[in-house]
Design an enzyme around this catalytic site. Structure first.
Site: not given
Length: 306
Positions: A168, A217, A299
């Site tokens: 990520r 998310s 995130e």
């Protein structure tokens, strides 16, 4: 910002309300919103901006909380001049504004497999910046290179390895704007690829609140990642599991809610402010740390002033 030495061909709008551009529908205004006509327009405008003016590239706002005080920046939002998709042999090149789902479908029609992009919300620029992934495949597995306009206005090509793609994350230069990306995609039968994507969509819709106002998310899986940037999907430790164990599924604060359907989704249930959403997220992090000793990492990107 003083008058520019360059007159953009695209739209340069002051005090633009960013809530209109985010999936969560929250956030204050940007000092300026710039929607460049094309790459040359973007390059010239960035070169003309004073060096002390912050630039913030923004995609479709699918993984973003803009705080209620807004952004003291020139927000760059790419549009039609940056959404072309082309397939040549095993390579697929997509503009940064092309939606991930559109790229997956166009590639599949040409018999090329980028099906992992089908269920990822957002556009290609953000997918590259965050090394997006789904169903065991990641941007890092396919990316060849990106075309980038630096804060100085210089246009450069960067190889995938120069981005140091990790779980990520990437090391894209500060305030740089991705304008396109080129991927390597394996061959596949178009009908089989289409069927796989339909299965993925059905699986996602059965387990995630896709009709709610969310930003995807909320927290990274605490299971971490390998040195290649690939999350270890085999591990059992998932963000939603530790949130459930902390008793936070369905928790609310103002108009914000942890989704009862999937506890790693933070949703605007109606009338939420950015503060509601971020504060509830921080309450989740605090509760998980207290109960399990695990520090969840956001995130969702959170930017701007309170």
């Amino acid at each position: 910002m003083d008058k520019l030495s360059y007159t953009p061909r695209g739209a340069l709008t002051p005090n633009y309300p960013l809530a209109d551009l985010t999936w969560l529908r929250v956030g204050g205004p940007a000092d300026w919103l710039f929607q460049p006509a094309d790459e040359a327009d973007l390059s010239a405008c960035l070169a003309a901006l004073p060096a002390d003016v912050t630039v913030f590239p923004m995609g479709v706002g699918s993984n973003l909380i803009v705080r209620d005080g807004g952004l003291r920046a020139v927000v760059i939002r790419l549009g039609r001049g940056f959404n072309a998709i082309s397939v040549m042999g095993e390579t697929v090149t997509a503009g940064a504004a092309a939606l991930d789902a559109h790229v997956a479908r166009r590639a599949a029609e040409a018999g090329r497999d980028l099906t992992f992009l089908r269920t990822i919300p957002g556009a290609i620029g953000g997918a590259v910046r965050m090394n997006a992934g789904c169903y065991g495949a990641y941007v890092a597995d396919h990316l060849i290179s990106v075309r980038v306009v630096l804060r100085t206005g210089e246009v450069v090509e960067m190889a995938a390895e120069d981005l140091h793609l990790a779980y990520r994350s990437s090391t894209l230069p500060d305030q740089a704007v991705i304008v396109s990306a080129t991927f390597r995609a394996a061959a596949g039968d178009p009908a089989a690829l289409a069927a796989r994507m339909e299965e993925q969509i059905a699986k996602r819709d059965a387990s995630q609140p896709t009709k709610a106002r969310s930003a995807g998310s909320t927290f990274r899986n605490p299971s971490g990642a390998s040195s290649t940037g690939r999350a270890d999907d085999s591990q059992e430790l998932k963000a939603w599991k530790v949130i459930d164990a902390a008793g936070m599924r369905g928790a609310t604060l103002g108009g914000a809610q942890i989704s009862p359907m999937h506890s790693n989704f933070l949703i605007n249930a109606g009338g939420a402010t950015a503060r509601d959403l971020e504060t509830l997220g921080e309450e989740v992090r605090k509760k998980v740390l207290q109960t399990q000793g695990i520090s969840l990492e956001w995130e969702i990107m959170r930017v701007g002033e309170y």
